[in-house]
Design an enzyme around this catalytic site. Structure first.
Site, PDB file in Angstrom:
ATOM      1  N   HIS A 279       0.825  -1.220   0.000  1.00 20.54           N
ATOM      2  CA  HIS A 279       0.000   0.000   0.000  1.00 20.54           C
ATOM      3  C   HIS A 279       0.852   1.259   0.000  1.00 20.54           C
ATOM      4  CE1 HIS A 279       0.535   1.045   4.341  1.00 20.54           C
ATOM      5  NE2 HIS A 279       0.571  -0.269   4.530  1.00 20.54           N
ATOM      6  N   CYS A 298       2.403  -4.992   7.092  1.00 26.45           N
ATOM      7  CA  CYS A 298       2.186  -4.774   5.658  1.00 26.45           C
ATOM      8  C   CYS A 298       3.382  -4.041   5.049  1.00 26.45           C
ATOM      9  CB  CYS A 298       0.903  -3.989   5.428  1.00 26.45           C
ATOM     10  SG  CYS A 298      -0.592  -4.978   5.671  1.00 26.45           S
TER      11      CYS A 298
END
Length: 378
Positions: A279, A298
């Site tokens: 992301h 992440c």
């Protein structure tokens, strides 16, 4: 296939299936010739093996001496007997090509130091400080062990010769984008900190999500959001968040799309049970750090728009202007890739780069140590 089952040490990569009888038949029919064909097919394995043999030769010659630094740092123009040691050490590594050995820190030595720093993943400023000395002083025995550990991992890796492939190497803090075996581009990444390790696994990227919601994980709600809400009733609205329900005694929280969203303006989904994805991020300054282990697990991308444009280049209508508009629309939009793209989250602390230089990185999660204990137990 390697000596260790990768799943034993939380490398979630399907182990290669080897037909031992077929291999033995081939060995007999060839009279033992062309054994190189049996080795892992990826070029990295053979390149690292070549470096391993070079280090073995250096080891037989006595290896390298420990640098005895009497100052906090050494830089261009300095003079010291330690600089002679430094020149010899970098000459053995191939970074210092000059045959001149003197106590003076010359421009040629500064360039050699920068090359070494790049190979260690340090800031390449040409100044020999404590971190540079620390990496140069790792013994040749430890470096040989590090190469053997990473060669074992290279045996596990599946072969990908065709199509697009994304490889995020955790200790390198970098994403590599390949197409038909050729590297197209790279970008810096931020990975999970030691307490929130990014998981090592293979998957397929299937969706690009523009202007995403951030569905806050339960652990973050419990440990961070809930205490903040108790201190300040206006915490959610101030951070563009909302509660959508409750689950297991905890509020279900999500952050709305927007410039301050923790996921930035786009995320990339490869469905998995570890809740790991790529992301964007509003915290751009972290990409300037040499070591970038800051996330909850992440992987944050330095250039997410570039990756989105690459992945959608063959899908009609997804021009650069449309991608920009979708990233700034403030309305979540999912786009399915017509052809899923292979993703590998890897953990290599030693490899040979495109210029033929041997690279080393820190074992940030302790995976090298754990694998070494299994490989060299005897």
């Amino acid at each position: 296939a390697g000596k260790i089952d990768p799943d034993e040490i939380k490398w979630h990569i399907p182990r290669k299936k080897i037909n031992a009888i077929a291999l033995l038949d081939t060995l007999i029919s060839r009279n033992g010739k062309n054994l190189d064909d049996w080795e892992p097919l990826n070029q990295q394995y053979k390149q690292v093996r070549k470096e391993l043999l070079r280090l073995y030769d250096l080891q037989k010659q006595g290896g390298w001496q420990t640098l005895e630094a009497s100052k906090k740092s050494y830089r261009l123009g300095d003079s010291s007997m330690a600089i002679q040691q430094l020149q010899k050490r970098l000459h053995m590594a191939g970074d210092y090509q000059s045959t001149e050995i003197s106590p003076v820190f010359t421009p040629a030595l500064e360039e050699a130091v920068k090359r070494a720093q790049q190979r260690f993943g340090l800031k390449a400023d040409g100044i020999v400080g404590s971190q540079t000395v620390k990496h140069l002083n790792i013994s040749i025995e430890k470096r040989i062990e590090q190469l053997l550990v990473n060669m074992e991992r290279m045996r596990w890796m599946p072969q990908h010769r065709e199509g697009k492939r994304l490889v995020a190497n955790i200790p390198e803090f970098k994403l590599h984008v390949y197409e038909d075996g050729k590297e197209m581009f790279t970008m810096r990444i931020v990975v999970g900190k030691a307490a929130n390790r990014t998981v090592v696994f293979n998957d397929q990227l299937k969706h690009v999500v523009f202007s995403p919601y951030w569905n806050v994980p339960r652990s973050i709600v419990r440990n961070e959001i809930l205490p903040a809400m108790n201190k300040n009733p206006g915490y959610l609205s101030r951070n563009n968040m909302e509660q959508t329900g409750t689950s297991g005694g905890l509020p279900v929280i999500r952050q709305k799309p927007g410039s301050g969203n923790a996921l930035g303006k786009v995320k990339f989904i490869f469905p998995n049970s570890y809740n790991i994805y790529f992301h964007d991020t509003p915290a751009k300054s972290l990409f300037d750090q040499a070591k970038r282990a800051f996330s909850h697990g992440c992987i944050r991308l330095q250039e997410p728009k570039k990756l989105a444009a690459y992945l959608l280049q063959d899908q009609p209508g997804w021009t650069e202007s449309r991608i920009t508009a979708a990233m700034n629309a403030g309305i979540e939009k999912w786009v399915a890739l017509e052809q899923p793209v292979a993703v590998a989250i890897t953990y290599f602390t030693a490899w040979v780069d495109r210029s033929g230089k041997l690279n080393f990185r820190d074992d940030i999660y302790g995976h090298d140590r754990e694998l070494a204990e299994r490989l060299f137990a005897d």
